[in-house]
Scaffold this active site. Structure first.
Site, short mmCIF file in Angstrom:
data_model
loop_
_atom_site.label_atom_id
_atom_site.label_comp_id
_atom_site.label_asym_id
_atom_site.label_seq_id
_atom_site.Cartn_x
_atom_site.Cartn_y
_atom_site.Cartn_z
N HIS A 1 -2.55 -4.53 4.37
CA HIS A 1 -2.41 -5.97 4.13
C HIS A 1 -1.31 -6.53 5.04
O HIS A 1 -0.41 -5.79 5.46
CB HIS A 1 -1.99 -6.24 2.68
N ASN B 1 0.82 -1.22 0.00
CA ASN B 1 0.00 0.00 0.00
C ASN B 1 0.85 1.27 0.00
O ASN B 1 0.70 2.14 0.87
CB ASN B 1 -0.98 -0.01 1.18
N ASN C 1 -7.36 -9.98 -5.10
CA ASN C 1 -8.58 -9.17 -4.92
C ASN C 1 -9.88 -9.95 -5.12
O ASN C 1 -10.90 -9.38 -5.52
CB ASN C 1 -8.55 -7.94 -5.84
N ASP D 1 -1.90 -10.00 -4.65
CA ASP D 1 -3.21 -9.54 -4.22
C ASP D 1 -4.17 -9.85 -5.36
O ASP D 1 -4.26 -9.11 -6.33
CB ASP D 1 -3.16 -8.04 -3.94
#
Lengths: 268, 268
Positions: A256, A10, A155, A153
């Site tokens: 995360h 991030n 998602n 990731d």
DNA sequence: CCTTCCAAG
DNA sequence: CTTGTAAGG
């Protein structure tokens, strides 16, 4: 032994200010896959961009401050590839692949989507282009005597056990029926294995992402969207897998948490 | 006694997090003029928007997050006016005026400008419109038996003694010949007095703004751009004037420091 | 260098 | 709620 960690940082510059470097220094991993780097290489502090003892390779997005994936490896990769042959996505900082002896490791950041919007269409386009690539990757690797693990990731949560609030999120991006079905095809059709789930078939989670909004982290209202998706030959050798939640990772330098798998392979 | 303080807060929400409220609570002022509030009234924390013991009035800019002036008074003003009758500038959050018994106090945030750009043209247009207003304000006040003080960030230094690096800034916005000349006309033609300079005719500064860049504050490389510009009858009664630099104002919740003048008037 | 905005997540 | 960007200062 091959230890692989995947984490969505991030924003690596923000993470760098909050403890990424000490975390990396304390890591036993041989390979670290990063997502949401959100920076060009030159913008990243040197001790994070080129830490002692690591080879690093970055695949930033063309759009500044967006997406971006990276691979940190203790040995220099034999081959590195940015993107997966998609005109739309190869410059979007979402896929980076490297060959190490006997194994191909990839860092994937699948678009997050937003139900009912153009972002969701983009996610579906990515999924549609990526699944055939995964199939071909596995075939080429098999012909080559290599294993594959696609970390990142994704998602998407596959099952109800993959997110705490599955009931209220049945119409949310990340747990839509079409997305769950697609991830099912990655396993059933393309023949990959969700390594953490294979080792922990009966647990809720372990979650790897908690929204910064509200008290999601404190309530463990998380999602298991950070996956290591491997060919069966590699998945079968996975001996241990865990997510570094608050106990082991209290700094919380990202929304995360790192997902680590130890594979019983010769060191690469 | 009438004590008036003027300060550019550089975002009242940021200032609120860094000590604005304790500063205000410790202030002896009867009137506080603020500039660069950079918020709509509803966005401001209540203890800052409506502090105990103060009447507050805000004149935000139409453009979100820009400019914005305010007046805090211990007594309720007899009259309040936003803008100075300019179609271009009245909604720009740059001028707010209030009548207190016997004195009109205004909070001004003159555009900062940028040499050789459209911003500088805008500054000149503001100056051109504002000078006649100042003349009329003084005339009306005189007819009314009132005094006037226009406090704020004038964004102009009049003389070399008003900024540390005047040599290198002769082509910089804030110390351009046209700007200096205009401020001279505020004094010579409109007949106002620069109160702090009148009380401190022979000092360098006292500066009220230091750039956040480099070591400007530590080196005291400041500019005296925050002024109290008063009618002579009021200026003559000024008994004390100071700028709260680091010694008295060490929190530094803004890049500007408060400028305070004590006037020997009956309490308003 | 700092504070807002906005888009994105 | 947090990360970036960009404009403004």
């Amino acid at each position: 032994m091959l230890t692989v960690t995947s984490v969505n940082v991030n924003g690596i510059r923000a993470a760098a200010k909050k403890g990424f470097s000490p975390w990396l220094a304390g890591s036993d991993a041989d390979v670290v896959c990063l997502q949401e780097v959100r920076a060009e290489e030159e913008q990243i502090p040197l001790e994070v961009r080129k830490p002692e003892g690591w080879h690093t390779v970055f695949a930033p997005a063309a759009a500044k401050g967006r997406a971006g994936v990276a691979l940190y490896t203790r040995r220099e990769p034999e081959r590195v590839q940015v993107g997966f042959g998609s005109a739309e996505f190869d410059a979007s900082g979402r896929y980076l692949e490297a060959d190490l002896p006997g194994v191909t490791v990839a860092s994937l950041y699948l678009p997050s989507g937003e139900a009912g919007t153009e972002k969701q269409d983009e996610k579906y386009r990515f999924m549609e282009a990526f699944l055939p690539y995964l199939v071909g990757l596995k075939e080429r690797a098999a012909a080559d005597g290599r294993e594959v693990v696609v970390c990142g990731d994704w998602n998407i949560c596959h099952r109800e056990a993959d997110l705490k609030n599955w009931r209220t999120n049945r119409k949310s991006a990340g747990f839509l029926p079409e997305e769950r079905e697609w991830l099912g095809r990655v396993y059933a059709e393309a023949g990959y294995v969700d390594v953490v789930r294979a080792l922990h078939p009966d647990t809720e989670g372990p979650y790897s992402w908690w929204s910064y909004r509200g008290r999601a982290f404190d309530n463990d209202a998380g999602w298991r969207i950070d996956l290591q998706v491997a060919t069966p030959g590699l998945a079968d050798r996975a001996v241990k897998a865990w997510v570094e939640r608050a106990e082991t990772h209290p700094e919380r330098w990202s929304d995360h948490a790192p997902v680590t798998v130890v594979y019983g392979l010769g060191a690469v």
